[in-house]
Design a protein around this motif. Structure first.
Motif, PDB file in Angstrom:
ATOM      1  N   GLY A 243      -8.152   1.122  10.908  1.00 26.20           N
ATOM      2  CA  GLY A 243      -7.045   1.374  11.533  1.00 26.20           C
ATOM      3  C   GLY A 243      -5.869   0.783  11.020  1.00 26.20           C
ATOM      4  N   SER A 244      -5.960  -0.470  10.237  1.00 27.75           N
ATOM      5  CA  SER A 244      -4.935  -1.031   9.686  1.00 27.75           C
ATOM      6  C   SER A 244      -5.371  -1.727   8.304  1.00 27.75           C
ATOM      7  N   VAL A 245      -4.500  -1.935   7.355  1.00 30.87           N
ATOM      8  CA  VAL A 245      -4.600  -2.682   6.252  1.00 30.87           C
ATOM      9  C   VAL A 245      -3.883  -3.758   6.080  1.00 30.87           C
ATOM     10  N   LEU A 246      -3.918  -4.517   5.045  1.00 30.56           N
ATOM     11  CA  LEU A 246      -3.124  -5.742   4.437  1.00 30.56           C
ATOM     12  C   LEU A 246      -2.546  -5.217   3.302  1.00 30.56           C
ATOM     13  N   ARG A 247      -1.092  -5.556   3.335  1.00 33.80           N
ATOM     14  CA  ARG A 247      -0.202  -5.324   2.117  1.00 33.80           C
ATOM     15  C   ARG A 247       0.395  -6.641   1.869  1.00 33.80           C
ATOM     16  N   HIS A 248       0.560  -6.830   0.404  1.00 38.15           N
ATOM     17  CA  HIS A 248       1.168  -8.029  -0.149  1.00 38.15           C
ATOM     18  C   HIS A 248       2.444  -7.564  -0.576  1.00 38.15           C
ATOM     19  N   LEU A 286       2.462 -11.158   3.492  1.00 34.74           N
ATOM     20  CA  LEU A 286       1.689 -10.380   3.857  1.00 34.74           C
ATOM     21  C   LEU A 286       1.674  -9.724   5.238  1.00 34.74           C
ATOM     22  N   ALA A 287       1.418  -8.750   5.351  1.00 33.18           N
ATOM     23  CA  ALA A 287       1.689  -7.894   6.421  1.00 33.18           C
ATOM     24  C   ALA A 287       0.473  -6.879   6.937  1.00 33.18           C
ATOM     25  N   ARG A 288       0.077  -6.995   8.047  1.00 31.44           N
ATOM     26  CA  ARG A 288      -0.752  -5.840   8.484  1.00 31.44           C
ATOM     27  C   ARG A 288      -0.121  -4.696   9.106  1.00 31.44           C
ATOM     28  N   VAL A 289      -0.329  -3.487   8.248  1.00 28.30           N
ATOM     29  CA  VAL A 289       0.200  -2.438   8.643  1.00 28.30           C
ATOM     30  C   VAL A 289      -0.627  -1.114   8.933  1.00 28.30           C
ATOM     31  N   PRO A 290      -0.162  -0.429   9.696  1.00 32.66           N
ATOM     32  CA  PRO A 290      -1.328   0.841  10.215  1.00 32.66           C
ATOM     33  C   PRO A 290      -1.493   1.524   9.100  1.00 32.66           C
ATOM     34  N   TRP A 291      -2.633   2.260   8.973  1.00 35.66           N
ATOM     35  CA  TRP A 291      -3.373   3.038   7.960  1.00 35.66           C
ATOM     36  C   TRP A 291      -2.224   3.991   7.538  1.00 35.66           C
ATOM     37  N   GLU A 292      -1.348   4.718   8.495  1.00 36.27           N
ATOM     38  CA  GLU A 292      -0.452   5.728   8.111  1.00 36.27           C
ATOM     39  C   GLU A 292       0.645   5.347   7.354  1.00 36.27           C
ATOM     40  N   THR A 293       0.725   4.093   7.398  1.00 32.75           N
ATOM     41  CA  THR A 293       1.971   3.342   6.315  1.00 32.75           C
ATOM     42  C   THR A 293       1.482   2.542   5.319  1.00 32.75           C
ATOM     43  N   ARG A 294       0.242   2.729   5.070  1.00 35.55           N
ATOM     44  CA  ARG A 294      -0.412   2.022   3.877  1.00 35.55           C
ATOM     45  C   ARG A 294       0.367   2.047   2.568  1.00 35.55           C
ATOM     46  N   ALA A 295       0.803   3.330   2.280  1.00 35.29           N
ATOM     47  CA  ALA A 295       1.583   3.590   1.146  1.00 35.29           C
ATOM     48  C   ALA A 295       3.042   3.871   1.163  1.00 35.29           C
ATOM     49  N   ASP A 296       3.777   3.815   2.485  1.00 36.41           N
ATOM     50  CA  ASP A 296       5.143   4.011   2.776  1.00 36.41           C
ATOM     51  C   ASP A 296       5.985   2.898   2.181  1.00 36.41           C
ATOM     52  N   ALA A 297       7.132   3.124   1.995  1.00 35.16           N
ATOM     53  CA  ALA A 297       8.110   2.314   1.733  1.00 35.16           C
ATOM     54  C   ALA A 297       8.579   1.693   2.910  1.00 35.16           C
ATOM     55  N   LEU A 298       8.684   0.070   2.936  1.00 34.10           N
ATOM     56  CA  LEU A 298       8.661  -0.318   4.116  1.00 34.10           C
ATOM     57  C   LEU A 298      10.108  -1.251   4.172  1.00 34.10           C
ATOM     58  N   ILE A 299      10.475  -1.376   5.387  1.00 37.43           N
ATOM     59  CA  ILE A 299      11.956  -2.111   5.323  1.00 37.43           C
ATOM     60  C   ILE A 299      11.881  -3.184   6.638  1.00 37.43           C
ATOM     61  N   ALA A 300      12.435  -4.302   6.340  1.00 39.14           N
ATOM     62  CA  ALA A 300      12.347  -5.510   7.264  1.00 39.14           C
ATOM     63  C   ALA A 300      13.643  -5.543   7.852  1.00 39.14           C
TER      64      ALA A 300
END
Length: 313
Positions: A243-248, A286-300
């Protein structure tokens, strides 16, 4: 932002749970210059003896135990029958036995979890937590020590020195200081861990996470005949996804642990689990992100673009 604690320049760090910890500049410099060591003697240490020890352990945990050479280590997991993480630890091999090394704040002791599986096997588990000391010599500082050790370190690059408690053990600590190495504490180790992208149980993933949710699939040997939870791991890998993955991630500005993540189109982008400053005013996280955003550009916080340190999962 910096502040002074007892006359020393420090860099604050927001750790899991929102607690601020100040780290001395001396320790950060030691990490940057690769002349740091840490006393990890509080870590759980379990020794395995017996003719069946290697094969028995190999059949239970996720890593390929049998290929570990003396003087080397490998991160591993113990899973439940449904493929969820019960313990995250390091398997090490010295000249006489196998060792399991585990962070002490994990909810379950790996030795106690493994004990019921011994049955009639020729295996003896010995809790060596209080009878041995563990020193991690970090990064390239390991080459300056001149002692036999276990590589890589439980903290990542570097090596570990394990000695029986008592005067000889304390002489090892004295020797590390005489080698002009600086001892660093838990907060500095956490900064290094986050910069390296090493996930921690209880901080970046819960104790019952799937390995794929915790970014720990590389601890699983896919060629093994069997291990606890193998069928469940294979089903997730072959028939579905977590359901989710970690991104560095990294950004060139300072961010706190409460930063709100969104994808470029404004969708929820996940939750920050760990943050650490870099040396130039930026932030590793490190962030836990939904599977659907595993490869999306992210903004904080709706304005700061994040980049993947090693590329998206």
């Amino acid at each position: 932002m910096t502040k002074s604690v007892r006359g020393r320049s420090t860099v604050p760090m927001i750790r899991s749970g929102g607690t601020m910890e100040a780290i001395s500049q001396e320790q950060l410099d030691a990490l940057a210059e690769q002349r740091a060591f840490a006393d990890l003697s509080a870590w759980r240490k379990v020794r395995l003896y017996g003719e069946d020890a290697a094969q028995w352990l190999h059949d239970l945990v996720t890593t390929d135990v049998l290929s570990i050479r003396p003087g080397h280590t490998r991160r591993s997991l113990l899973l439940s029958p449904t493929g969820r993480i019960r313990a995250d630890f390091t398997v090490a091999r010295d000249e006489t036995s196998w060792l399991l090394l585990q962070v002490p704040d994990q909810p379950d002791h790996v030795g106690l979890l493994l004990g019921p599986y011994i049955l009639s096997s020729d295996v003896l588990l010995e809790d060596a937590t209080t009878s041995a000391l563990l020193f991690a010599v970090l990064d390239d500082a390991a080459g300056r020590v001149g002692l036999p050790g276990l590589e890589p370190s439980v903290t990542g690059p570097g090596m570990d020195v394990i000695v029986r408690d008592g005067k000889p053990a304390r002489r090892v600590e004295d020797m590390l200081v005489k080698k002009q190495l600086t001892e660093v504490g838990a907060a500095a180790l956490d900064v290094r861990r986050i910069r390296l992208g090493i996930a921690k149980m209880g901080t970046d993933f819960p104790a019952d996470a799937l390995p794929s949710e915790a970014g720990l699939e590389d601890t699983i040997d896919r060629t093994k005949g069997c291990f606890l939870g193998q069928e469940s791991v294979a089903k997730v890998r072959n028939l579905g996804h977590p359901g989710s993955v970690l991104r560095h991630l990294h950004t060139d500005v300072r961010l706190g642990a409460d930063a709100r993540l969104t994808s470029a189109d404004g969708a929820p982008g996940g939750v920050v689990t760990s943050v650490a400053p870099d040396a130039n005013g930026g932030t590793f996280l490190l962030a836990r992100v939904p599977w659907e955003t595993r490869a999306d550009a992210l903004i904080a916080d709706e304005q700061t673009l994040l980049t993947d340190v090693d590329g998206p999962s």
